[in-house]
Design an enzyme around this catalytic site. Structure first.
Site, PDB file in Angstrom:
ATOM      1  N   LYS A  78     -21.501 116.186 -78.113  1.00  0.00           N
ATOM      2  CA  LYS A  78     -20.565 115.447 -78.958  1.00  0.00           C
ATOM      3  C   LYS A  78     -20.681 115.953 -80.401  1.00  0.00           C
ATOM      4  O   LYS A  78     -21.790 116.105 -80.914  1.00  0.00           O
ATOM      5  CB  LYS A  78     -20.913 113.941 -78.871  1.00  0.00           C
ATOM      6  CG  LYS A  78     -19.724 113.046 -79.034  1.00  0.00           C
ATOM      7  CD  LYS A  78     -19.982 111.655 -78.488  1.00  0.00           C
ATOM      8  CE  LYS A  78     -18.819 110.743 -78.835  1.00  0.00           C
ATOM      9  NZ  LYS A  78     -18.830 109.481 -78.136  1.00  0.00           N
ATOM     10  N   GLU A 124     -16.941  94.809 -70.007  1.00  0.00           N
ATOM     11  CA  GLU A 124     -16.569  93.526 -70.619  1.00  0.00           C
ATOM     12  C   GLU A 124     -16.622  92.392 -69.609  1.00  0.00           C
ATOM     13  O   GLU A 124     -17.065  91.279 -69.925  1.00  0.00           O
ATOM     14  CB  GLU A 124     -15.170  93.623 -71.235  1.00  0.00           C
ATOM     15  CG  GLU A 124     -15.085  94.486 -72.494  1.00  0.00           C
ATOM     16  CD  GLU A 124     -15.011  95.980 -72.216  1.00  0.00           C
ATOM     17  OE1 GLU A 124     -14.925  96.371 -71.019  1.00  0.00           O
ATOM     18  OE2 GLU A 124     -15.035  96.769 -73.170  1.00  0.00           O
ATOM     19  N   ARG A 157      -9.666  92.743 -70.608  1.00  0.00           N
ATOM     20  CA  ARG A 157     -10.358  93.090 -69.366  1.00  0.00           C
ATOM     21  C   ARG A 157     -10.993  91.875 -68.703  1.00  0.00           C
ATOM     22  O   ARG A 157     -11.187  91.847 -67.497  1.00  0.00           O
ATOM     23  CB  ARG A 157     -11.494  94.081 -69.672  1.00  0.00           C
ATOM     24  CG  ARG A 157     -11.105  95.520 -69.743  1.00  0.00           C
ATOM     25  CD  ARG A 157     -10.944  96.072 -68.351  1.00  0.00           C
ATOM     26  NE  ARG A 157     -10.112  97.248 -68.359  1.00  0.00           N
ATOM     27  CZ  ARG A 157     -10.568  98.480 -68.444  1.00  0.00           C
ATOM     28  NH1 ARG A 157     -11.846  98.706 -68.530  1.00  0.00           N
ATOM     29  NH2 ARG A 157      -9.724  99.486 -68.441  1.00  0.00           N
TER      30      ARG A 157
HETATM   31  C1  LIG Z   1     -12.448  98.815 -71.869  1.00  0.00           C
HETATM   32  C2  LIG Z   1     -12.888  99.535 -73.095  1.00  0.00           C
HETATM   33  N1  LIG Z   1     -13.981  99.117 -73.765  1.00  0.00           N
HETATM   34  C3  LIG Z   1     -14.386  99.766 -74.877  1.00  0.00           C
HETATM   35  C4  LIG Z   1     -13.705 100.852 -75.346  1.00  0.00           C
HETATM   36  C5  LIG Z   1     -14.103 101.519 -76.648  1.00  0.00           C
HETATM   37  N2  LIG Z   1     -14.514 102.903 -76.461  1.00  0.00           N
HETATM   38  C6  LIG Z   1     -13.704 103.927 -76.766  1.00  0.00           C
HETATM   39  S1  LIG Z   1     -14.397 105.400 -76.483  1.00  0.00           S
HETATM   40  C7  LIG Z   1     -15.821 104.684 -75.951  1.00  0.00           C
HETATM   41  C8  LIG Z   1     -16.969 105.541 -75.521  1.00  0.00           C
HETATM   42  C9  LIG Z   1     -16.611 106.375 -74.383  1.00  0.00           C
HETATM   43  O1  LIG Z   1     -17.682 107.179 -74.018  1.00  0.00           O
HETATM   44  P1  LIG Z   1     -17.429 108.389 -73.044  1.00  0.00           P
HETATM   45  O2  LIG Z   1     -16.544 107.979 -71.937  1.00  0.00           O
HETATM   46  O3  LIG Z   1     -18.757 108.933 -72.671  1.00  0.00           O
HETATM   47  O4  LIG Z   1     -16.610 109.418 -73.920  1.00  0.00           O
HETATM   48  P2  LIG Z   1     -17.122 110.286 -75.173  1.00  0.00           P
HETATM   49  O5  LIG Z   1     -16.495 109.655 -76.375  1.00  0.00           O
HETATM   50  O6  LIG Z   1     -18.608 110.244 -75.221  1.00  0.00           O
HETATM   51  O7  LIG Z   1     -16.593 111.631 -74.933  1.00  0.00           O
HETATM   52  C10 LIG Z   1     -15.740 103.302 -76.008  1.00  0.00           C
HETATM   53  C11 LIG Z   1     -16.823 102.372 -75.654  1.00  0.00           C
HETATM   54  C12 LIG Z   1     -12.556 101.255 -74.621  1.00  0.00           C
HETATM   55  N3  LIG Z   1     -11.799 102.272 -75.022  1.00  0.00           N
HETATM   56  N4  LIG Z   1     -12.180 100.590 -73.522  1.00  0.00           N
END
Ligand SMILES: Cc1ncc(C[n+]2csc(CCOP(=O)(O)OP(=O)(O)O)c2C)c(N)n1
Length: 619
Positions: free
Chosen positions: A281, A366, A394
């Site tokens: 990242k 959630e 959710r």
């Molecule tokens: C249901 C839901 N909860 C929380 C989020 C907030 N959120 C956006 S990106 C993220 C992290 C995602 O991590 P990952 O899938 O590993 O992707 P990365 O950004 O590390 O590439 C979160 C928690 C979301 N988009 N949807």
């Protein structure tokens, strides 16, 4: 940007050598940093996914092949190479590109996304549809290790392993959600990446073979060829294999040669496969790779030093929420703070740091978070949850069925309620009022400023039922914060400006929009001589009907000011209350309290808020 200038569609990527692909990737990273420095946005995830995106678009033939981005915050490179490069500086701006995939924007965008963990379900459904219609295209779902912890993703894996349809899951594993990823699945992925016995064996074997004169080299080449076989034999069942999904990996997500080889091979399988791609990242921009969480969803920043711009105005509502919860925990260790993968975003990271025993990050989960909180409450704890309004969607069933019907003691901070600007339609916090309004037994409040927020956190913490406090993304008003917690009278509005006489209108406002209402009232009085009464509604549930009806008596116009939906939002609550029958409290209030006695009627409410007394005394 010599190479990027020649990329008009993914097909152009197929003309590039491996060296050129690497050079293109550097050009795109530079562009991404410029774009996000200017507009804000998701920087670290996008930087980490540049090479992966180029490799996928080179091997697969989109839009015929369907590349589905889970969440979609990492899709900027995808947008750049699928014909949207010219508009990339409009991203997250009004009328510009969305910060997430959008079917209306491009045929290359398979889904409208923004919430996590949906890609696998869609991929599975698409695969069944494709095969039943005897069509022939590849389906590639790109899911992060964070999104993989979401319940719907796990439900999808369970089903995909059962129906065994041909599809490709690319697991983009950077060990991070927004914060470091958590939980058993994350640990399993770490094991697959670094703890696998075969990797250690491979290194020893390679060294040994290379050291044998003459015969060593051909033997080494042969060993390389059977490496895939070795992997399968040596790795004692990955979780995915156990579920019926072939695991392939780990694959270096910054090595084009390796990715192209594995992606091409994956096209040939006739069943579900999961390619475990390891990325970093923030790759390529040091401030983002050093602090991927802060640059996950970044404000505009200075490229030279990585410092954020424009965060000067007062502490945010999230910060005040976190600090208030911290105070609760400090005073009573039965309080526990819960987040679904958003420790920083919800401000609860302060509890995480100072009282780690009283903090839980459950991952992107959630629904689980509400049930987990319910269990804690049943067991005698006092859970406080931080969740964005949009992600509460959710868990609506958990709120109704698991929490409200049992009237469990939960305090929920609904962050990013109202409009969220650049994050676009998938993230607007506009539905919570409509969703929560009909739920029995809950309290729903909205503070006008950050000081009122801390008092609401305290007041809510003293109630024995589910309590929701909605507050916005925008910075606080910069008002002074009371040193001490103070209990607000539950279900009582606050009159901030009282028109002399009945006044021309009653302005009923929710949350920080109260300040806009006050400003409008002052302008109307100053410039047009129109006098209005302004009420900080404070409680959407229970609504302070008596006070509002009393103030409304004799007034011809009632104006509601809110950031919820027109249907089901605050306006509709007032409509609903007013539209009653002849027994409507509006009518009885009119009869009982015709102006000028409305003020007295107001005062008959159970207890008079201090601010009301002050406001009326000065008016
Ligand atoms: C249901 C839901 N909860 C929380 C989020 C907030 N959120 C956006 S990106 C993220 C992290 C995602 O991590 P990952 O899938 O590993 O992707 P990365 O950004 O590390 O590439 C979160 C928690 C979301 N988009 N949807």
């Amino acid at each position: 940007m010599a190479l990027l200038d020649a990329i008009h569609s993914p097909a152009d990527l197929r003309r590039l050598s491996l060296e050129e692909l690497a050079a293109l990737s550097a050009e795109i990273r530079e562009l991404l940093v410029q774009v996000v420095a200017q507009n804000g946005g998701h920087l670290s995830s996008n930087l980490g996914a540049v090479d992966l995106t180029l490799a996928l678009h080179r091997v697969f033939d989109a839009p015929r092949d369907r590349i589905i981005w889970d969440i979609g915050h990492q899709s900027y490179t995808h947008k750049i190479v699928t014909g949207r490069r010219e508009r990339i500086f409009t991203i997250r701006k009004q009328g510009g590109l969305l910060g997430f995939p959008d079917r209306g924007e491009s045929p290359y965008d398979v889904l409208n996304t923004g919430h996590a963990s949906t890609s696998l379900g869609f991929a599975s459904g698409l695969a069944i549809a494709r095969d039943r219609l005897q069509e022939d295209y590849h389906i590639v779902a790109v899911v992060g290790d964070g999104a993989l912890t979401g319940g719907v993703a796990l439900e999808a894996l369970n089903h995909i392993g059962q129906v065994k349809q041909r599809l490709i899951i690319v697991l983009n594993d950077n060990k991070m959600s927004i914060a470091p990823n958590v939980g058993g699945i994350s640990r399993h992925l770490n094991y697959l990446v670094s703890g696998r016995p075969y990797i250690r064996m491979k290194e020893v074997l390679q060294k040994f073979l290379k050291s044998i004169p003459v015969l060593g080299r051909p033997m080494y080449e042969l060993a390389k060829k059977i490496e895939v076989l070795m992997r399968t034999m040596m790795v004692p069942g990955s979780l995915f294999d156990e579920l019926g999904i072939k695991y392939i990996g780990p694959i270096n997500g910054h090595d084009f040669r390796e990715m192209l080889k594995e992606f091409a091979a994956a096209r040939k399988y006739g069943f579900p496969v999961l390619l475990h791609v390891v990325t970093r990242k923030g790759e390529g921009y040091e401030p983002a790779s050093d602090d991927p969480s802060s640059f996950h969803s970044s404000a505009p920043f200075n490229i030279e030093n990585g410092k954020f711009i424009g965060r000067e105005r007062g502490p945010s509502y999230s910060e005040i929420f976190g600090r208030s919860v911290r105070r609760l925990v400090e005073a009573d260790r039965r309080f526990v703070a819960l987040t679904a993968a958003m420790p920083e975003g919800t401000g609860l990271d302060v509890v995480q740091r100072e009282f780690p025993e009283n903090f839980f990050d459950v991952g992107i989960a959630e629904q689980y978070m509400f049930d987990f909180a319910g269990g804690l409450a049943l067991g005698g704890f006092k859970p406080v949850l931080g969740v964005y309004s949009t992600f509460l969607q959710r868990a609506v069933d958990q709120v109704i069925h698991d929490v409200a019907l049992m009237r469990l003691k939960l305090l929920v901070g609904l962050d990013r309620a109202g409009l969220v600007g650049g994050d676009g339609p998938t993230h607007q916090g506009i539905y919570d009022i409509a969703l929560l309004q009909p739920v029995p037994g809950i309290v729903l409040m909205a503070p006008k400023d950050e000081n009122e927020l801390q008092q609401m956190v305290y007041s809510g913490s003293r109630l024995d039922q589910p309590v929701f406090i909605r507050f916005p993304k925008e910075p606080g008003q910069g008002v002074p914060l009371d040193a001490d917690f103070r209990e607000l009278p539950i279900g009582m509005a606050e009159v901030l400006r009282l028109a002399p006489g009945p006044g021309a209108a009653l302005l009923l406002a929710v949350g920080p929009l109260v300040y806009r209402a006050l400003a409008a009232a002052e302008k109307l009085a100053r410039e047009d001589g129109i006098e209005t009464t302004v009420v900080n509604v404070r409680f959407l549930k229970p609504l302070d009907r008596e006070s509002i009806f009393a103030l409304a008596a004799g007034i011809r116009k009632i104006v509601t000011i809110e950031d919820g939906t027109a249907r089901g939002g605050f306006a509709s609550i007032i409509h609903g209350a007013a539209a009653g029958t002849s027994s409507s409290p509006w009518l009885s209030a009119r009869k009982a309290c015709p102006w000028p006695r409305a003020r007295n009627c107001w005062r008959t409410a159970a207890s008079t808020p201090r601010a009301f007394t002050a406001a009326s005394a000065s008016s």
